[in-house]
Design an enzyme around this catalytic site. Sequence first.
Site, mmCIF file in Angstrom:
data_model
loop_
_atom_site.group_PDB
_atom_site.id
_atom_site.type_symbol
_atom_site.label_atom_id
_atom_site.label_comp_id
_atom_site.label_asym_id
_atom_site.label_seq_id
_atom_site.Cartn_x
_atom_site.Cartn_y
_atom_site.Cartn_z
ATOM 1 N N SER A 155 -12.649 -2.028 -2.698
ATOM 2 C CA SER A 155 -11.659 -0.965 -2.505
ATOM 3 C C SER A 155 -10.775 -0.916 -3.747
ATOM 4 O O SER A 155 -10.750 -1.878 -4.539
ATOM 5 C CB SER A 155 -10.802 -1.326 -1.278
ATOM 6 O OG SER A 155 -9.637 -0.543 -1.223
ATOM 7 N N TYR A 168 -5.932 -7.288 4.203
ATOM 8 C CA TYR A 168 -6.964 -6.445 3.584
ATOM 9 C C TYR A 168 -6.983 -6.651 2.066
ATOM 10 O O TYR A 168 -8.043 -6.829 1.462
ATOM 11 C CB TYR A 168 -6.672 -4.990 3.947
ATOM 12 C CG TYR A 168 -7.721 -3.991 3.541
ATOM 13 C CD1 TYR A 168 -8.775 -3.680 4.403
ATOM 14 C CD2 TYR A 168 -7.661 -3.328 2.317
ATOM 15 C CE1 TYR A 168 -9.729 -2.729 4.043
ATOM 16 C CE2 TYR A 168 -8.607 -2.383 1.953
ATOM 17 C CZ TYR A 168 -9.637 -2.092 2.823
ATOM 18 O OH TYR A 168 -10.579 -1.149 2.466
#
Length: 273
Positions: A155, A168
Amino acid sequence: MVSLLFPAMTSETPPPVPRAAPTGADVDLSSRVALVTGGGSGIGKACVVALAAAGATVHVVDRDAEAAEAVAAETGGEAHVVDLADPAAIDTLPTDADILVNNAGLQHVAPLTEFPPERFALIQQVMVTAPFLLMRRGLPHMYARGWGRLINVSSVHGLRASAYKAAYVAAKHALEGLSKVAAVEGAPHGVTSNCINPGYVRTPLVENQIRDQAAAHGISPQDVLTDVLLTRPPIKRLLEAEEVAAAALWLCADHSGYITGASLPLDGGWGAT
Ligand code: NAD
């Protein structure tokens, strides 16, 4: 009801890109077996469709049985209903994949001071430990064939941080490190390992994040999209899952054999700002 993910168009809003899936016409994976985690939804599903269109036989791994079976049926693949938080369940998965797409993931949004430790641990288990275990199990087959592709769906948050995403961001940064180690160890065996680093993609995961961010910031879901998610990328639209799948397919081609240990941003120019 107006969808959260289709904001009103303005003269400055680029139109959505065509959502046609990559055809795989220029990449021949007909002798390859792939395993895609989180293959039942979003980016994982788009990767299964793209790899199958290029000829690969695909193991569709997901904890959602209905979704995994539907995608496998659509693409001629095989569904494996597994919770990747469970190492014993990972041990039941096939080890014959030439292409491993580590994609399954989840998000939890909360300030660090309130972040539930059990959610933090679960996110590391699914997004770091499971990719490690799958590599550990799958690499001997790739080494024996002298060819392999590890595609790690990281990401923008594997390269930079945002508030409220401690688990995350930590997990994606760890995945970046794991991917680089696999690149170094895999190089003599014809195995490449790369990360793909998307910005915000139009998937159920982002729909849920918009809802959670709206609650955390005390603003409307529409304002989350325009005032939180899309403030940083110069390209003011969400990325499509098919665009991520196209990058994964491109990394699987033989012409990408010298690309390894890399992180490929699909971030609409976010990293340039
Ligand atoms: P999604 O929620 O649409 O799909 C995730 C899939 O993973 C689901 O099918 C879910 O059932 C599966 N999954 C989750 N936990 C699992 C578990 N424990 N065991 C087995 N399967 C499990 O999400 P998505 O947006 O397609 O995200 C896929 C990946 O892309 C994630 O790693 C995410 O971090 C990454 N990513 C997404 C975005 C985005 O904006 N959507 C941006 C950057 C990176």
